[in-house]
Design a protein around this motif. Sequence first.
Motif, PDB file in Angstrom:
ATOM      1  N   ASP A 108       1.916  21.057   8.548  1.00 32.79           N
ATOM      2  CA  ASP A 108       2.711  21.554   7.423  1.00 32.79           C
ATOM      3  C   ASP A 108       3.493  20.467   6.701  1.00 32.79           C
ATOM      4  O   ASP A 108       4.118  20.741   5.688  1.00 32.79           O
ATOM      5  N   SER A 109       3.479  19.250   7.213  1.00 32.57           N
ATOM      6  CA  SER A 109       4.357  18.232   6.663  1.00 32.57           C
ATOM      7  C   SER A 109       3.693  16.856   6.624  1.00 32.57           C
ATOM      8  O   SER A 109       3.305  16.318   7.660  1.00 32.57           O
ATOM      9  N   MET A 110       3.568  16.326   5.399  1.00 32.52           N
ATOM     10  CA  MET A 110       3.074  14.970   5.185  1.00 32.52           C
ATOM     11  C   MET A 110       3.968  14.325   4.141  1.00 32.52           C
ATOM     12  O   MET A 110       4.545  15.014   3.311  1.00 32.52           O
ATOM     13  N   MET A 111       4.056  12.997   4.173  1.00 32.79           N
ATOM     14  CA  MET A 111       4.875  12.314   3.181  1.00 32.79           C
ATOM     15  C   MET A 111       4.240  10.995   2.773  1.00 32.79           C
ATOM     16  O   MET A 111       3.748  10.261   3.616  1.00 32.79           O
ATOM     17  N   PRO A 112       4.217  10.710   1.457  1.00 34.79           N
ATOM     18  CA  PRO A 112       3.705   9.412   1.013  1.00 34.79           C
ATOM     19  C   PRO A 112       4.778   8.346   1.237  1.00 34.79           C
ATOM     20  O   PRO A 112       5.971   8.602   1.058  1.00 34.79           O
ATOM     21  N   ASP A 148       0.833  -1.203   0.000  1.00 33.73           N
ATOM     22  CA  ASP A 148       0.000   0.000   0.000  1.00 33.73           C
ATOM     23  C   ASP A 148       0.869   1.255   0.000  1.00 33.73           C
ATOM     24  O   ASP A 148       2.037   1.226   0.383  1.00 33.73           O
ATOM     25  N   VAL A 149       0.275   2.355  -0.408  1.00 30.85           N
ATOM     26  CA  VAL A 149       0.883   3.665  -0.221  1.00 30.85           C
ATOM     27  C   VAL A 149       0.083   4.347   0.879  1.00 30.85           C
ATOM     28  O   VAL A 149      -1.138   4.414   0.811  1.00 30.85           O
ATOM     29  N   ALA A 150       0.775   4.787   1.913  1.00 27.30           N
ATOM     30  CA  ALA A 150       0.121   5.451   3.040  1.00 27.30           C
ATOM     31  C   ALA A 150       0.689   6.866   3.159  1.00 27.30           C
ATOM     32  O   ALA A 150       1.817   7.136   2.752  1.00 27.30           O
ATOM     33  N   ILE A 151      -0.107   7.751   3.714  1.00 24.00           N
ATOM     34  CA  ILE A 151       0.342   9.129   3.947  1.00 24.00           C
ATOM     35  C   ILE A 151       0.722   9.255   5.419  1.00 24.00           C
ATOM     36  O   ILE A 151      -0.097   9.039   6.303  1.00 24.00           O
ATOM     37  N   VAL A 152       1.986   9.578   5.667  1.00 29.58           N
ATOM     38  CA  VAL A 152       2.461   9.784   7.034  1.00 29.58           C
ATOM     39  C   VAL A 152       2.292  11.257   7.363  1.00 29.58           C
ATOM     40  O   VAL A 152       2.901  12.119   6.731  1.00 29.58           O
ATOM     41  N   TYR A 153       1.429  11.532   8.336  1.00 29.79           N
ATOM     42  CA  TYR A 153       1.122  12.904   8.757  1.00 29.79           C
ATOM     43  C   TYR A 153       2.059  13.262   9.904  1.00 29.79           C
ATOM     44  O   TYR A 153       1.934  12.729  11.008  1.00 29.79           O
ATOM     45  N   LEU A 154       3.019  14.156   9.630  1.00 23.28           N
ATOM     46  CA  LEU A 154       3.970  14.578  10.652  1.00 23.28           C
ATOM     47  C   LEU A 154       3.423  15.756  11.458  1.00 23.28           C
ATOM     48  O   LEU A 154       3.489  15.760  12.684  1.00 23.28           O
ATOM     49  N   ASN A 155       2.910  16.766  10.768  1.00 24.49           N
ATOM     50  CA  ASN A 155       2.224  17.894  11.397  1.00 24.49           C
ATOM     51  C   ASN A 155       1.423  18.602  10.310  1.00 24.49           C
ATOM     52  O   ASN A 155       1.414  18.163   9.169  1.00 24.49           O
ATOM     53  N   ARG A 189      11.442  12.937  11.061  1.00 25.66           N
ATOM     54  CA  ARG A 189      12.070  13.790  12.080  1.00 25.66           C
ATOM     55  C   ARG A 189      11.741  13.327  13.498  1.00 25.66           C
ATOM     56  O   ARG A 189      12.377  13.734  14.455  1.00 25.66           O
ATOM     57  N   TYR A 190      10.739  12.459  13.629  1.00 26.69           N
ATOM     58  CA  TYR A 190      10.351  11.945  14.944  1.00 26.69           C
ATOM     59  C   TYR A 190      10.907  10.556  15.218  1.00 26.69           C
ATOM     60  O   TYR A 190      10.635   9.978  16.256  1.00 26.69           O
ATOM     61  N   GLY A 191      11.685  10.014  14.292  1.00 34.52           N
ATOM     62  CA  GLY A 191      12.281   8.694  14.469  1.00 34.52           C
ATOM     63  C   GLY A 191      11.858   7.758  13.356  1.00 34.52           C
ATOM     64  O   GLY A 191      11.139   8.135  12.429  1.00 34.52           O
ATOM     65  N   ALA A 192      12.308   6.518  13.451  1.00 29.96           N
ATOM     66  CA  ALA A 192      12.062   5.530  12.401  1.00 29.96           C
ATOM     67  C   ALA A 192      10.687   4.890  12.549  1.00 29.96           C
ATOM     68  O   ALA A 192      10.188   4.677  13.653  1.00 29.96           O
ATOM     69  N   ILE A 193      10.088   4.573  11.390  1.00 25.60           N
ATOM     70  CA  ILE A 193       8.836   3.814  11.345  1.00 25.60           C
ATOM     71  C   ILE A 193       9.177   2.485  10.682  1.00 25.60           C
ATOM     72  O   ILE A 193       9.613   2.450   9.533  1.00 25.60           O
ATOM     73  N   ARG A 194       9.013   1.383  11.415  1.00 20.45           N
ATOM     74  CA  ARG A 194       9.274   0.051  10.866  1.00 20.45           C
ATOM     75  C   ARG A 194       7.988  -0.458  10.225  1.00 20.45           C
ATOM     76  O   ARG A 194       6.985  -0.639  10.902  1.00 20.45           O
ATOM     77  N   HIS A 195       8.033  -0.684   8.941  1.00 19.99           N
ATOM     78  CA  HIS A 195       6.834  -1.057   8.199  1.00 19.99           C
ATOM     79  C   HIS A 195       6.223  -2.358   8.710  1.00 19.99           C
ATOM     80  O   HIS A 195       5.008  -2.460   8.872  1.00 19.99           O
ATOM     81  N   SER A 196       7.061  -3.378   8.966  1.00 20.61           N
ATOM     82  CA  SER A 196       6.546  -4.692   9.368  1.00 20.61           C
ATOM     83  C   SER A 196       5.793  -4.646  10.691  1.00 20.61           C
ATOM     84  O   SER A 196       4.743  -5.280  10.836  1.00 20.61           O
ATOM     85  N   THR A 197       6.310  -3.908  11.661  1.00 21.05           N
ATOM     86  CA  THR A 197       5.687  -3.898  12.990  1.00 21.05           C
ATOM     87  C   THR A 197       4.804  -2.684  13.250  1.00 21.05           C
ATOM     88  O   THR A 197       3.809  -2.791  13.946  1.00 21.05           O
TER      89      THR A 197
END
Length: 120
Positions: free
Chosen positions: A23-27, A14-21, A39-47
């Motif tokens: 002003d900042s989102m990333m696909p 899937d493509v998900a949108i990561v909402y940081l704040n 900027r808030y740390g790593a996101i592990r996709h599997s877990t």
Amino acid sequence: MSFVEYSDFIQDGDVAIVYLNHDSMMPVKVQHGAQTQTRYGAIRHSTDLIGQRYGSKVTCSKGWVYVLHPTPELWTVSLPHRTQILYTTDIATVTMMLELKPGSIVCESGEGGFIFVSMY
């Protein structure tokens, strides 16, 4: 992921949108075994992502983010914007609202004060 189909849960591929704040989102393309740095740390996709509900709050080492289901609006906002002012979706909307048709004359000006005249 599809803009047409909806799923409640994040799946591999899937493509998900990561909402940081606000002003900042990333696909992010979700892939088993991958991780995404924010900027808030790593996101592990599997877990952290796969199997979670869209809209979930994901805790990172320096804070948290939300993972949202992509919509056309979120997709447009989250893509990197460079120097181009109008994007394809914007151009299509403007063309429709101006009721442009073959033979229409369009004048536009850019930052340098240049005027470009084109016929559609």
